[in-house]
Structure formats: C-alpha cells, structure tokens
Design a protein around this motif. Structure first.
Motif, PDB file in Angstrom:
ATOM      1  N   PHE A 377       0.920  -1.239  -0.082  1.00  0.00           N
ATOM      2  CA  PHE A 377      -0.070   0.003   0.074  1.00  0.00           C
ATOM      3  C   PHE A 377       0.924   1.305   0.167  1.00  0.00           C
ATOM      4  CE2 PHE A 377      -2.507  -3.428   1.946  1.00  0.00           C
ATOM      5  CZ  PHE A 377      -3.792  -3.186   1.162  1.00  0.00           C
ATOM      6  N   ALA A 378       0.373   2.177  -0.632  1.00  0.00           N
ATOM      7  CA  ALA A 378       0.966   3.570  -0.732  1.00  0.00           C
ATOM      8  C   ALA A 378      -0.244   4.684  -0.120  1.00  0.00           C
ATOM      9  CB  ALA A 378       1.364   4.162  -1.985  1.00  0.00           C
ATOM     10  N   CYS A 379       0.362   5.504   0.767  1.00  0.00           N
ATOM     11  CA  CYS A 379      -0.616   6.339   1.227  1.00  0.00           C
ATOM     12  C   CYS A 379      -0.225   7.968   0.588  1.00  0.00           C
ATOM     13  CB  CYS A 379      -0.355   6.661   2.785  1.00  0.00           C
ATOM     14  SG  CYS A 379      -0.660   5.188   3.727  1.00  0.00           S
ATOM     15  N   ILE A 389      -5.576   5.935   0.139  1.00  0.00           N
ATOM     16  CA  ILE A 389      -4.869   4.706   0.200  1.00  0.00           C
ATOM     17  C   ILE A 389      -4.930   3.928  -1.098  1.00  0.00           C
ATOM     18  CG2 ILE A 389      -4.524   2.514   1.584  1.00  0.00           C
ATOM     19  CD1 ILE A 389      -4.386   5.148   3.089  1.00  0.00           C
ATOM     20  N   VAL A 390      -3.680   3.346  -1.607  1.00  0.00           N
ATOM     21  CA  VAL A 390      -3.700   2.919  -2.911  1.00  0.00           C
ATOM     22  C   VAL A 390      -2.926   1.609  -2.844  1.00  0.00           C
ATOM     23  CG1 VAL A 390      -2.553   3.080  -5.235  1.00  0.00           C
ATOM     24  CG2 VAL A 390      -3.104   5.298  -3.991  1.00  0.00           C
ATOM     25  N   ASN A 391      -3.567   0.410  -3.314  1.00  0.00           N
ATOM     26  CA  ASN A 391      -3.073  -0.769  -3.494  1.00  0.00           C
ATOM     27  C   ASN A 391      -2.128  -0.772  -4.296  1.00  0.00           C
ATOM     28  OD1 ASN A 391      -2.702  -3.630  -3.982  1.00  0.00           O
ATOM     29  ND2 ASN A 391      -4.457  -4.043  -2.797  1.00  0.00           N
ATOM     30  N   VAL A 401      -8.210   2.311  -2.710  1.00  0.00           N
ATOM     31  CA  VAL A 401      -8.908   1.298  -2.107  1.00  0.00           C
ATOM     32  C   VAL A 401      -9.458   2.009  -1.038  1.00  0.00           C
ATOM     33  CG1 VAL A 401      -7.828  -0.707  -2.994  1.00  0.00           C
ATOM     34  CG2 VAL A 401      -6.916   0.425  -0.893  1.00  0.00           C
ATOM     35  N   GLY A 402      -9.096   3.269  -0.650  1.00  0.00           N
ATOM     36  CA  GLY A 402      -9.492   3.776   0.765  1.00  0.00           C
ATOM     37  C   GLY A 402      -9.313   5.121   0.769  1.00  0.00           C
ATOM     38  N   ALA A 403     -10.238   5.872   1.269  1.00  0.00           N
ATOM     39  CA  ALA A 403      -9.754   7.490   1.420  1.00  0.00           C
ATOM     40  C   ALA A 403     -10.497   7.800   2.895  1.00  0.00           C
ATOM     41  CB  ALA A 403     -10.496   8.083   0.400  1.00  0.00           C
ATOM     42  N   VAL A 404     -10.032   9.038   3.260  1.00  0.00           N
ATOM     43  CA  VAL A 404     -10.446   9.716   4.286  1.00  0.00           C
ATOM     44  C   VAL A 404     -10.304  11.288   4.208  1.00  0.00           C
ATOM     45  CG1 VAL A 404      -8.124   9.763   5.679  1.00  0.00           C
ATOM     46  CG2 VAL A 404     -10.439   9.722   7.080  1.00  0.00           C
ATOM     47  N   PRO A 436      -6.881  -0.771   5.423  1.00  0.00           N
ATOM     48  CA  PRO A 436      -6.699   0.167   4.179  1.00  0.00           C
ATOM     49  C   PRO A 436      -7.895   0.544   3.610  1.00  0.00           C
ATOM     50  CG  PRO A 436      -4.833  -1.484   4.200  1.00  0.00           C
ATOM     51  CD  PRO A 436      -5.935  -2.071   5.121  1.00  0.00           C
ATOM     52  N   ALA A 437      -8.945  -0.393   3.372  1.00  0.00           N
ATOM     53  CA  ALA A 437     -10.150   0.127   2.832  1.00  0.00           C
ATOM     54  C   ALA A 437     -11.089   0.884   3.405  1.00  0.00           C
ATOM     55  CB  ALA A 437     -10.903  -1.327   2.449  1.00  0.00           C
ATOM     56  N   ALA A 438     -10.776   1.093   4.707  1.00  0.00           N
ATOM     57  CA  ALA A 438     -11.743   1.951   5.608  1.00  0.00           C
ATOM     58  C   ALA A 438     -10.608   2.818   6.592  1.00  0.00           C
ATOM     59  CB  ALA A 438     -12.508   1.130   6.338  1.00  0.00           C
TER      60      ALA A 438
END
Length: 808
Positions: A377-379, A389-391, A401-404, A436-438
């Motif tokens: 993963f990369a942030c 969040i990138v797989n 795959v995820g974001a905040v 990472p997805a949440a």
C-alpha cells in the motif's frame, strides 16, 4: 566531617585478605577488583589524589550518607580511588557523588605522571544508580560533571528518578558516541566509564572541546556556560543556492532537493559540521529519495531524475522520466512511486536506473506526497481530497482502495499502522490505516500551518508555519500531545534519524539540529491556551494573558493537571495582574481592561480604558500602573472598576514593564534602561532616578535590589537603596537573551530566549551564582513561581508547569 569507611569483613581469614592484596596489585584502571561488601570508584580529571568526597542518597541532598578522601599514589591506576559500602546502596536508588579539591597528578591526560601535581580548586559530580555503582570501575569525571549541571535543577526540585535519568541520557548522547559499558546503546551510564586518557575518541565534539572544562574545574571557575554549550541542543546551518524543499539521508550523507539549486550532496558524518561534496543541476528539485547508489529526484514539471551518487563529489544524472509535475517520491526495491500532482500516483520500474519506465498510475485529485505502508500500500496526501490509500501489490494496476477526508493534505508519514497527515492550516491528523479499505481519523493536534511531517519513534515532527517545527507525542495516536516547538525558520521538509533532525529550511538551506532531549522531561504539567503571553497567580488559579484569546483562568490546584476553567475575550492580552475579585489586562492598543473573576468559570469585563500600547500592568490599592509602550507610565485610578480613569502620565521612551515598591514605580524602559518614578502623587508621577542598560524588558524587586532582564546583556543587578541614584552592582551573563525574571526566595528565575530557564542563587545579590539550567522546548514570554511550581506563559503551547527549587 570526614571519616573512613571500614570493611565489614574484618574477620576474614588471612589467606583471603592476602588474595585481595594480590588482585589489587595486578589490576589496571579498567579492571577494578570487587571487594566483598564494598564498591570502588575513581575521581578523574586526571586522577585526583587526596580529594574530599561525599555521597548523597537522592532525594536527600543535604545529608551525605558517607564522606572520605580519595587515595594518594604515584601509580596512576591506584590514585584517586575511593570505596563505598554496598550495604548503604539500594540498586534502584540514585546517588550523587561529589568530589572536591585534591591534586591532579596527570593534568594533561597523557597517561603519564606529571612532574608536579596540579591543585584542584573545584568540584565534580556523578549521578548514578546504586546497582551500577556496585558493578565497580565507575568514575567521577568531567563528563559526569557536565551532565550533573543539566540535572541539578531537577535534583534540587525533587523530580522523579526516571525523569532525571531521561535528561541525563539526552546529555550523554551529546557528549559521547560510543557504548562504553556494553549495554547496546549510549546512555548516561557510559559517562561513568569514560576515561580521559583511553576514551578521547568517544567524544562527539573532540578532546579540544573538553580541556577548557577541565581547566575551569581546576580553577573553580563557573562551569555553567560550558555545560550548557556541551549538553544543550546543537545545530548547524549551511546555505544552498536555491530553496531547500526536502532532504534525505543515507550513509552519513545528506541529499537536499534545492529547487532551482538542483540536488546538493553534503557530508554529515559530523552532523554539526556539514560539508558540501557535490551538486547536480536539475530544473526544480522538490523531493529526493535514496536507494543504493542512486538518488531519485522529484523534479517538478521535469518529472523524475535518477542521479548516480556513487561518487558524491561528482553526481551524474543517468535516467529521466517525464511526468506531469513530480512533487514527492518514495522508492522500494525496483519500484519508485511519484506523487505527480493532478496525474495522481505514478509507479515506475527502476530495475535499470538508466532507463526508468512508467508501469502504472492511480488517478487522484492532486497528489502532493506519498509514503509507503508495508509492501502492498501507498498513502497519498491528496490536497483537498484528504488521504488516499492505494493498493500497489500489482504495480501495473495500482488502485485507490480507501480514503478519508481532510481539508488540505500536504504531507504524510506512516508508522505502526497509522498515517500522520500534515493538513495545512488545519494542523496534523492521525489516521488509523490498519484496514486500508476503511481508514479512520482517530486523533488530531493543533500544530498550526502544517506542510511537512515525519515520525521518529513515538514523536511526530510537524513543520510549516515559519517558526520551526512542532514536536508531538504520538505514543497514543488517539491523543497526540504537543510537546514543544523547536528551531526557527521556514522549514519545508524534515527528516529525523537517530535524534538528529535534518531540515530543508528554504532560503536558509540545510539546517541540522539535535532533538535528543526527552521532550519536556522537566515539564510536570501543561494546558493548551491560545497564545499565552503573561501569567499572574492567586490562590488555586493562574490568570493568563492569552494574546488573541484574551484572559484564560486556569485551575492549578493540581499543578500536574492544570485545566482552563473560564475565559474572556479581548483584542490581544499582553500582561495581567490580579487583585481580589478583579483581573487587570494590559491589552495592547486597546489599553486596560478590568474583569470580574469572582466566578473563575465566567469572568466578565466590568470596565476598560483606552491607552496607547499597554504592555504590562501592576496593581496596588486603588491604582493600576500600566507600562504603556511609547506613551510611558500611566497611573490609573481603579477604585471604581467600572469606570477607570487616568490620574497621571510620565512620558518615557518605551515602557515594557513596571514594578512597585511603596511610593516608587520601577519601569523597564527598553533602550532607556531602568527608570525610577515617584508616584506618591498619582496625578504627577515624577522621574527621580535612572540607570542606563542595554534593553530593559522586565524587572523584579527584592529589598534594596532590582533585577533587570536586559536582553543580550543578561541580567543586571541594581542597588536601589538610593532611588535617585540606582547603581549597577552585579551582572550575570546568560547564554541567549534575558527577557523575563521572577523571584522565589533566594532564587531568581530567568527566561532566557534559548529557549531555557536559568535559575540563579541571589542570596548574595552582589554575587549572583547560576545553579541550574532548564531546557524548554519553546521560547516563553513570562513566568511566575508559586508554592513550589514555576508557571511559564509559553505562547501557542499555553501554560507549562515546572517544579521549582524550594525557596530557602
């Protein structure tokens, strides 16, 4: 009173005693034999013969548990020894060993007996736990004395053992760089095993830095300034031609992304003496990452540059990949990850650094920074769209795959399943990325303008507001705590390794500063307020002049856990005084404000009076005396708090502070020094005396003496027994710039713009003696001492609390 320790084992069989004698005669200085029931140490500048020693069991610093004298011998390995009875030592307790006088028989520390001994007029100390003393071979030496100076305040104030050890550990790594006791790291115990003949190569700053300290002890000169210099945070600055935006470090070499200055390469084997090795021109270097013999440069609109740095004297660009606008870069194995602005996250294969290839991309809003999380993963700090969040497990097909959501994500660092986001004007956010997805925001810190972040251990370092960087304790990610502010300047990028911070400081270039001190180990409590400028104390409350926050009323009934109970707004509160049910604010351009604080939870303004530039205020009876900047001293009738009225004015050049004694007001008047004003007739205040000083900023009175914080001139002591003719009688230099003073008994506490607190024994005002120095993590403005605690008005960090030396 001197007395000799006796062996407990006087009835040992003769053959055992004989064996011990043989062991003594065969031992060298690094292998002191263990004698059952006793522990043996040594007093060393060179060996000190016939010196008096005392041993104190902390926290009792008044009554020694034993005293004696060190051995006298022409044999360097036997001279200067002393023994302690083990049954007097608890393993976990701290002991302070004090050695005074004696004769140094190897003053040049060449390992050979001098033709004539050097009398020692001074004193050295060692602070050590009982269990370590029992391990034998410990030494009281010049390094242990320098460290003692840094914790003397804590010893006098009764700090917990763990805090004292933390502070000594911080001093140790500033003095030596070798593990001398074999524990696996450098700490304060190593200082007790340091020898001036055999371990000169262990000194961080070289032998030449220590010899003046030894000379100072021999002559009984003040060692304080030298101790501060050797054990306080060190720093170095080396200019660069461009604008330093980021920095990477590997193998004692620092690589600076210097915008138009390209990539600059520095030797940082000695972090505090960096030297330029080489440079290579690029278009606009924004970030740099190091992998093997290559530096990978995010070169803005010129994409990614690969630079061969195998020869740091002659770095060469060997590969280029054109991208949209490379802002940041991370490298792992054969892949490079570029935060490429509106093009998102670009993944590049750098298996052949001379022919890098884009293999995949993940679209984002405006990628500004990237940090890797594990292998998959990369942030990405994605500007207004927060953290993505990138797989990256499939480099050819990276997927968000995820974001905040955050407001202005500018930089990101990853540590222990958490991402730390520098969120622009919104401070720092802490994000749990274990799923990472949440990802979820779990904590935040008000770090001001925040454009860059890095994490080392349990501390996050956040930069961006032009005033250095914030240190934030993130040991509990859900409750990050600001520990302090360090350094200065416009820090664009920051990297911390092994307690050294490497700062890309914009137009200043590369700045390197040490952050080894355990953050705020001497702070026992603090409470965040808006912008604390001054503090006044009454009962269980501290009244804080809180800048744009107005007045903050803080409950200090538990000094370790102060809490804000109430507040009232004002324009910009600079100074405060409290009397009875009223607090008086010096509110800058808005003059004097009077607030009813009878209910600390709900202070309210009852009256005000416009003045020119109210800096500070003191109150006595029916009158408030305002140091009103260029307008001088104002005498204000406050008998009716709802209707204050000016009774008299004395023009002065620049009134910063005012103190009262009877019918006399003493004004700290900036470049015009100290002014003495007769206020017996409030309508006609009259100057009756003056004393020229460099820049009088604060003043405190004690009997016939005035203590003046005089900027770069330190502290001036003036005899004011004849108010018409005040005379400077003493002067105390301080390492930085004295800006505020307060008294507690015979101790003067000085705010020294380092940032640090200097504690001075003024029991003899004509001979002020510095007894302690307290390193703080940010510049503070004013301080007061009350019932065993010192309260520091610390700007954006609010109110900080120190244990104070008990008043004698």
């Amino acid at each position: 009173m001197h007395w000799k320790l006796k062996l407990k084992s006087l009835l040992l069989p003769i053959f055992v005693i004989s064996l011990l004698v043989v062991l003594f005669s065969c031992s060298d200085d690094n292998d002191v034999p263990y004698i059952g029931g006793t522990s043996t140490g040594k007093a060393v500048l060179g060996p000190l013969c016939g010196a008096d020693y005392k041993v104190f069991a902390y926290p009792d610093m008044e009554n020694p548990i034993t005293t004696g004298a060190t051995t006298t011998s022409d044999d360097l390995t036997r001279a200067g020894r002393f023994t302690l009875s083990d049954d007097r030592l608890d393993d976990d307790r701290l002991y302070v060993i004090e050695v005074t006088g004696g004769t140094d028989i190897d003053a040049d520390d060449d390992g050979f007996l001098d033709a004539a001994g050097t009398p020692n007029a001074g004193t050295i100390h060692l602070v050590l736990q009982g269990g370590t003393i029992k391990k034998e071979g410990f030494r009281v030496n010049i390094l242990s004395e320098l460290t003692y100076q840094t914790v003397s305040f804590m010893l006098m104030a009764g700090y917990p053992r763990e805090d004292i050890i933390d502070r000594m550990n911080a001093a140790a790594v500033r003095l030596i760089n070798q593990d001398l006791n074999g524990s696996g790291d450098v700490n304060y115990v190593d200082l007790a095993y340091w020898d001036p003949v055999n371990n000169q190569d262990a000194l961080v700053r070289g032998w030449a830095s220590i010899t003046p300290c030894i000379d100072a002890v021999h002559n009984n000169d003040d060692l304080f300034a030298l101790a501060v210099d050797k054990t306080s945070p060190q720093s170095a600055l080396i200019n660069t031609p461009g604008t330093a935006l980021n920095v990477a470090v590997a193998n004692n070499t620092a690589y600076v992304a210097d915008a138009s200055g390209g990539l600059r390469v520095f030797d940082v084997a000695d972090p505090f003496a960096p030297a330029l090795l080489g440079a290579v021109a690029t278009d606009s270097a924004r970030d740099v990452a190091i992998s093997g013999h290559y530096a990978y440069v995010a070169d803005s609109s010129d994409g990614m540059k690969v630079v061969d740095v195998d020869d740091p004297l002659d770095p060469q660009i060997v590969g280029v990949v054109d991208t949209e606008k490379a802002r940041s870069i991370a490298v792992s194995g054969n892949l490079a990850y570029v935060a490429d602005d509106t093009a998102g996250l670009c993944v590049m294969d750098v298996t052949d650094p001379t022919d890098p290839q884009v293999v995949g991309a993940a679209p984002t809003f405006q990628a500004r920074d990237v940090a890797l999380y594990g292998n998959n993963f990369a942030c990405v700090a994605d500007d207004a769209e927060g953290l993505k969040i990138v797989n990256i497990s499939d480099p050819a097909n990276p997927q968000v795959v995820g974001a905040v959501a955050t407001e202005d994500a500018s930089s990101v660092a990853v540590s222990n399943d958490h991402a730390f986001v520098a969120d622009g004007a919104h401070g720092m956010k802490v994000v749990d990325i274990s799923n990472p997805a949440a990802p979820q925001i779990v904590g935040a810190a008000s770090t001001g303008e925040s454009w860059s972040v890095t994490v080392f251990g349990t501390t996050a370092y956040v930069a961006g507001d032009g005033n250095g960087f914030k240190m934030v304790d993130v040991s509990d990610p859900a409750d990050p705590k600001i520990l302090g502010t360090r350094d200065s300047g416009d820090t664009n990028g920051i990297l911390v390794l092994d307690n050294i911070a490497y700062l890309a400081n914009g137009y200043q270039g590369l700045k390197i500063t040490d952050v080894a001190i355990a953050p705020n180990s001497q702070i026992v409590g603090y409470v965040n307020t808006i912008d604390a400028q001054d503090v006044a104390l009454q009962g269980d409350h501290a009244y804080v002049a809180d800048g744009a926050g107005g007045l903050a009323v803080v409950d200090i009934s538990d000094p370790a856990n102060p809490s804000v109970k109430g507040s009232a707004s004002s324009a910009f509160a600079r100074g405060v005084a409290v009397q009875g049910d009223y607090a008086y604010l010096a509110d800058g351009d808005d003059g004097l404000r009077i607030l009813d604080v009878s209910d600390p939870t709900a202070p309210w303004e009852v009256g005000n009076l416009d003045t020119e530039d109210a800096n500070n205020v003191t109150v006595s009876g029916d009158y408030a005396y305002v140091a009103d900047g260029d307008a001088g001293l104002r005498v204000i009738d406050v008998s009716n708090p709802a209707n204050p009225a000016i009774k008299g004015t004395l023009d002065t050049r620049s009134a910063y502070d005012v103190a009262l004694s009877g019918n006399l007001a003493y004004v700290a008047d900036g470049m015009d020094g100290l002014m003495v004003v007769d206020v017996s007739d409030p309508e006609n205040p009259t100057e009756i005396g003056a004393l020229d000083t460099a820049f009088a900023e604060d003043i405190v009175l004690s009997g016939n003496y005035a203590f003046i914080a005089d900027g770069h001139q330190g502290v001036k002591v003036a005899d004011v027994s004849d108010p018409a003719n005040p005379e400077q009688k003493a002067y105390l230099d301080t390492p930085n710039s004295a800006r505020a003073v307060t008294l507690s008994g015979n101790y003067l506490y000085v705010s020294d713009n380092g940032p640090s607190v200097i504690i001075v024994d003024v029991s003899d005002p004509l001979n002020p003696v510095t007894v302690a120095w307290v390193e703080t993590l940010n510049v503070f403005y004013k301080l007061e001492v009350h019932e065993g605690y010192a309260y520091l008005a610390s700007g954006a960090l609010g109110l900080q609390v120190l244990k104070a030396i008990p008043a004698p």
